[in-house]
Design a protein around this motif. Structure first.
Motif, PDB file in Angstrom:
ATOM      1  N   THR A 138       0.832  -1.198   0.000  1.00 34.77           N
ATOM      2  CA  THR A 138       0.000   0.000   0.000  1.00 34.77           C
ATOM      3  C   THR A 138       0.872   1.254   0.000  1.00 34.77           C
ATOM      4  N   ALA A 139       0.331   2.336  -0.565  1.00 38.81           N
ATOM      5  CA  ALA A 139       1.026   3.620  -0.656  1.00 38.81           C
ATOM      6  C   ALA A 139       0.052   4.729  -0.286  1.00 38.81           C
ATOM      7  N   VAL A 140       0.509   5.689   0.529  1.00 32.77           N
ATOM      8  CA  VAL A 140      -0.338   6.767   1.030  1.00 32.77           C
ATOM      9  C   VAL A 140       0.335   8.101   0.727  1.00 32.77           C
ATOM     10  N   SER A 141      -0.444   9.067   0.224  1.00 37.51           N
ATOM     11  CA  SER A 141       0.045  10.417  -0.016  1.00 37.51           C
ATOM     12  C   SER A 141      -0.891  11.380   0.697  1.00 37.51           C
ATOM     13  N   ASP A 142      -0.331  12.112   1.673  1.00 40.51           N
ATOM     14  CA  ASP A 142      -1.146  13.001   2.505  1.00 40.51           C
ATOM     15  C   ASP A 142      -0.265  14.149   2.972  1.00 40.51           C
ATOM     16  N   ALA A 143      -0.807  15.381   2.950  1.00 38.76           N
ATOM     17  CA  ALA A 143      -0.049  16.543   3.409  1.00 38.76           C
ATOM     18  C   ALA A 143      -0.011  16.641   4.923  1.00 38.76           C
ATOM     19  N   THR A 144      -1.006  16.069   5.590  1.00 34.88           N
ATOM     20  CA  THR A 144      -1.053  16.141   7.044  1.00 34.88           C
ATOM     21  C   THR A 144       0.017  15.239   7.645  1.00 34.88           C
ATOM     22  N   VAL A 145       0.816  15.798   8.535  1.00 36.34           N
ATOM     23  CA  VAL A 145       1.875  15.022   9.188  1.00 36.34           C
ATOM     24  C   VAL A 145       1.242  14.172  10.281  1.00 36.34           C
ATOM     25  N   ARG A 146       1.405  12.857  10.187  1.00 39.51           N
ATOM     26  CA  ARG A 146       0.815  11.929  11.140  1.00 39.51           C
ATOM     27  C   ARG A 146       1.901  11.021  11.699  1.00 39.51           C
ATOM     28  N   GLU A 147       1.736  10.655  12.955  1.00 45.16           N
ATOM     29  CA  GLU A 147       2.657   9.719  13.575  1.00 45.16           C
ATOM     30  C   GLU A 147       2.420   8.320  13.011  1.00 45.16           C
ATOM     31  N   PRO A 148       3.489   7.556  12.760  1.00 44.18           N
ATOM     32  CA  PRO A 148       3.295   6.177  12.271  1.00 44.18           C
ATOM     33  C   PRO A 148       2.509   5.353  13.270  1.00 44.18           C
ATOM     34  N   HIS A 149       1.549   4.600  12.757  1.00 45.52           N
ATOM     35  CA  HIS A 149       0.693   3.756  13.596  1.00 45.52           C
ATOM     36  C   HIS A 149       0.690   2.357  13.004  1.00 45.52           C
ATOM     37  N   THR A 150       1.293   1.408  13.695  1.00 45.77           N
ATOM     38  CA  THR A 150       1.370   0.040  13.226  1.00 45.77           C
ATOM     39  C   THR A 150       0.100  -0.700  13.611  1.00 45.77           C
ATOM     40  N   PHE A 151      -0.520  -1.382  12.621  1.00 40.77           N
ATOM     41  CA  PHE A 151      -1.771  -2.091  12.840  1.00 40.77           C
ATOM     42  C   PHE A 151      -1.577  -3.589  13.019  1.00 40.77           C
ATOM     43  N   SER A 152      -0.356  -4.086  13.040  1.00 37.19           N
ATOM     44  CA  SER A 152      -0.130  -5.510  13.245  1.00 37.19           C
ATOM     45  C   SER A 152      -0.522  -5.896  14.669  1.00 37.19           C
ATOM     46  N   TYR A 153      -1.176  -7.044  14.795  1.00 37.82           N
ATOM     47  CA  TYR A 153      -1.597  -7.518  16.112  1.00 37.82           C
ATOM     48  C   TYR A 153      -0.436  -8.252  16.782  1.00 37.82           C
ATOM     49  N   GLN A 154      -0.183  -7.923  18.039  1.00 40.25           N
ATOM     50  CA  GLN A 154       0.891  -8.542  18.804  1.00 40.25           C
ATOM     51  C   GLN A 154       0.325  -9.714  19.609  1.00 40.25           C
ATOM     52  N   TRP A 155       0.723 -10.925  19.205  1.00 43.31           N
ATOM     53  CA  TRP A 155       0.238 -12.126  19.876  1.00 43.31           C
ATOM     54  C   TRP A 155       0.948 -12.310  21.217  1.00 43.31           C
ATOM     55  N   PRO A 156       0.214 -12.762  22.240  1.00 39.43           N
ATOM     56  CA  PRO A 156       0.875 -13.005  23.532  1.00 39.43           C
ATOM     57  C   PRO A 156       1.933 -14.092  23.474  1.00 39.43           C
ATOM     58  N   SER A 157       1.714 -15.120  22.632  1.00 39.73           N
ATOM     59  CA  SER A 157       2.674 -16.219  22.522  1.00 39.73           C
ATOM     60  C   SER A 157       2.562 -16.837  21.136  1.00 39.73           C
ATOM     61  N   PRO A 158       3.630 -17.454  20.627  1.00 38.48           N
ATOM     62  CA  PRO A 158       3.560 -18.096  19.304  1.00 38.48           C
ATOM     63  C   PRO A 158       2.565 -19.251  19.249  1.00 38.48           C
ATOM     64  N   ASP A 159       2.307 -19.897  20.381  1.00 37.74           N
ATOM     65  CA  ASP A 159       1.362 -21.015  20.374  1.00 37.74           C
ATOM     66  C   ASP A 159      -0.045 -20.552  20.011  1.00 37.74           C
ATOM     67  N   GLN A 160      -0.407 -19.340  20.396  1.00 39.49           N
ATOM     68  CA  GLN A 160      -1.736 -18.846  20.075  1.00 39.49           C
ATOM     69  C   GLN A 160      -1.899 -18.573  18.590  1.00 39.49           C
ATOM     70  N   VAL A 161      -0.806 -18.235  17.909  1.00 44.19           N
ATOM     71  CA  VAL A 161      -0.885 -18.015  16.457  1.00 44.19           C
ATOM     72  C   VAL A 161      -1.242 -19.308  15.752  1.00 44.19           C
ATOM     73  N   VAL A 162      -0.565 -20.398  16.137  1.00 38.23           N
ATOM     74  CA  VAL A 162      -0.828 -21.695  15.517  1.00 38.23           C
ATOM     75  C   VAL A 162      -2.250 -22.160  15.823  1.00 38.23           C
ATOM     76  N   LYS A 163      -2.673 -21.984  17.060  1.00 37.57           N
ATOM     77  CA  LYS A 163      -4.009 -22.414  17.451  1.00 37.57           C
ATOM     78  C   LYS A 163      -5.088 -21.620  16.725  1.00 37.57           C
ATOM     79  N   MET A 164      -4.910 -20.297  16.616  1.00 39.32           N
ATOM     80  CA  MET A 164      -5.918 -19.465  15.964  1.00 39.32           C
ATOM     81  C   MET A 164      -5.969 -19.724  14.464  1.00 39.32           C
ATOM     82  N   GLN A 165      -4.817 -19.935  13.836  1.00 44.37           N
ATOM     83  CA  GLN A 165      -4.821 -20.226  12.401  1.00 44.37           C
ATOM     84  C   GLN A 165      -5.516 -21.551  12.110  1.00 44.37           C
ATOM     85  N   ALA A 166      -5.294 -22.549  12.947  1.00 38.97           N
ATOM     86  CA  ALA A 166      -5.974 -23.833  12.751  1.00 38.97           C
ATOM     87  C   ALA A 166      -7.483 -23.675  12.882  1.00 38.97           C
ATOM     88  N   ALA A 167      -7.938 -22.830  13.818  1.00 39.12           N
ATOM     89  CA  ALA A 167      -9.373 -22.616  13.975  1.00 39.12           C
ATOM     90  C   ALA A 167      -9.963 -21.880  12.773  1.00 39.12           C
TER      91      ALA A 167
END
Length: 499
Positions: free
Chosen positions: A285-314
């Protein structure tokens, strides 16, 4: 005499005091090769968010090139909101009725190494508590200081409090600290120890306005940050959408997107143009905007790697369920009725009905998922996880020995128990792409500048494709915007089908 009365309309703002909403352009960068150093690439305009509405990026303010692919436009590349570099558009080109932008990708500059700390040349000194030069307060005559006859003002080490010059001239400390005679005639601005505030100097006329500072040339003109000197001197007017006599004439009311440096040569640009849809094409994705904005990361931080495997299987289990519910064995793939023997009908004569008339449900065909893409995002602050899953499903073989190929997309969110709940699902195959397109996930991006991310998908039909924005509302995901038709074209005008 009759009395005239009027209703108070309330506080209204002048036109020059209203906040100008800058346009925010969203595009998708497609390239082939190494990230940051692609062998070929292009910018596909998706939308321009202006005035609280989505406008088609491939059509908005086209003169003839749309605003999103105008020359010298600067895009910030993102992955889930994290900066990945910039893309300077050198110019746009119309290919089979659709506009694409071509330019140069500049990778994100590496962070500067931390500065090394050098030891001080002056060694530190240990100051003891019995230091005679240590400043201290001297109290009244309580018996301990009975022998102290030195007046407080004559002690050079005693800290003093500076009083106002108008508090009276009888106090010698106030007179000495203010630098005056103690008569109170000295103004506060002459006090060298008084803290002062540095005011901003106006760059224009000397008369200060009610709002403070100087206003831009046209406060109602939407524009984005510029880095070129020529674009800063563009004229503007109060009316919007002025008439243009020729296609090449510059419109003074035309908004400007974020500005980069123009390309120096045309030959390297022609060689770097991407045509068609190669199998190894990548998207960002590419964004062009004159308004200066602070970077905001939307990636979800998993508590543990085991939950990633469990959630993907579900979520994969939900995808298989959706594929089987869509019709894993169409009637066209089932053998004819004449070749299939009809089982004899069993009639109940004696005994319980449940033991004699019981029929076994047919076993569902096996489903194997390939080309799996599983991602998790936090679309808003403390909004929880939003799961996006796309895959290719191979169903079968069925009774006729035929294996079906389907495309499945799942958008889900976990409930209080951690079980994913479907917010959106789509299942299709190559025979039904004109009715239900194949959805290929691009990324999560803030399309309207409200610090909440939306989901961008590529919709591939049998003869063309689109890009669409999906927004979550409560327990469902809805399509908020979709672009016009984009052709599958390679160099020379030959059509390239979707994979």
């Amino acid at each position: 005499m009759p009395r005239a009365e009027a209703q108070y309309p309330g506080h209204t703002k002048k036109d020059d005091e209203k906040k100008v909403v800058e346009p925010r352009a969203i595009s998708v960068l497609e390239w082939v090769g190494e990230p940051g150093k692609p062998s070929s690439g292009r910018i596909i305009p998706i939308t321009v968010f202006v005035g609280g509405e989505y406008q088609d990026g491939g059509l908005y303010l086209a003169q003839p090139a749309p605003l999103a692919v105008e020359s010298d436009t600067l895009y910030e590349l993102e992955r889930a909101g994290a900066p990945q570099g910039t893309f300077d558009v050198a110019g746009g080109q119309n290919i089979a009725g659709a506009w694409f932008g071509f330019g140069q990708w500049k990778p994100l500059a590496p962070p500067k190494p931390p500065k090394k700390l050098t030891p001080s040349k002056v060694p530190p000194k240990v100051v003891q508590d019995n230091d005679p030069d240590r400043p201290h307060f001297k109290g009244g005559d309580d018996g301990k200081n009975a022998g102290n006859t030195t007046p407080p003002a004559s002690d050079p080490d005693k800290p003093t409090i500076h009083r106002k010059p108008d508090s009276g001239g009888s106090d010698s400390n106030a007179s000495g600290s203010s630098g005056g005679s103690g008569s109170g005639s000295t103004t506060a601005s002459n006090d060298p120890d008084k803290p002062t505030l540095h005011r901003r100097t106006d760059s224009g006329s000397g008369t200060a306005s009610a709002g403070g500072g100087t206003a831009p040339d046209d406060p109602d003109r939407p524009h984005l940050k510029k880095h070129s000197a020529t674009s800063d001197n563009a004229a503007s007017s109060d009316d919007e959408g002025g008439a243009v006599t020729t296609a090449n004439e510059a419109d003074p009311d035309r908004p400007k997107l974020s500005r980069g440096k123009p390309a120096s040569t045309e030959k390297p640009l022609e060689a770097a143009k991407l045509s068609g849809i190669p199998p190894n094409v990548q998207q960002m994705t590419a964004v062009s905007d004159a308004t200066v904005r602070e970077p905001h990361t939307f990636s979800y931080q998993w508590p543990s790697p085991d939950q990633v495997v469990k959630m993907q299987a579900a979520v994969e289990a939900l995808a298989i369920k959706a594929v089987l519910a869509n019709g894993a064995a169409p009637t066209a793939q089932i053998p004819a009725a004449s070749t299939t023997p009809t089982p004899p009908r069993i009639t109940s004569r004696s005994g319980p009905r449940s033991t004699l008339a019981h029929q076994v449900a047919p076993k569902p065909p096996p489903v194997m998922l390939t080309d799996k893409d599983f991602r998790a995002y936090e679309l808003s602050y403390n909004g929880g996880a939003t799961l996006v899953f796309t895959a290719k499903a191979e169903v079968g073989p069925n009774n006729a020995g035929v294996t079906l190929e389907k495309f499945v997309t799942i958008i889900a969110q976990p409930d209080f128990n951690g079980d994913p709940q479907v917010r959106f699902q789509s299942v299709t195959d190559k025979a039904h792409l004109d009715i239900t397109p194949q959805m290929r996930f691009v990324d999560a991006v803030d399309t309207d500048g409200d610090n909440r991310a939306e989901l961008i998908f590529e919709l591939r039909h049998s003869a063309d494709r689109q890009f669409a924005i999906y927004r979550l509302h409560g327990t469902r995901a809805e399509q908020a915007f979709a672009t016009g038709s984009l052709p599958y074209l390679a160099s020379g005008g030959s059509e390239t089908k979707a994979n």
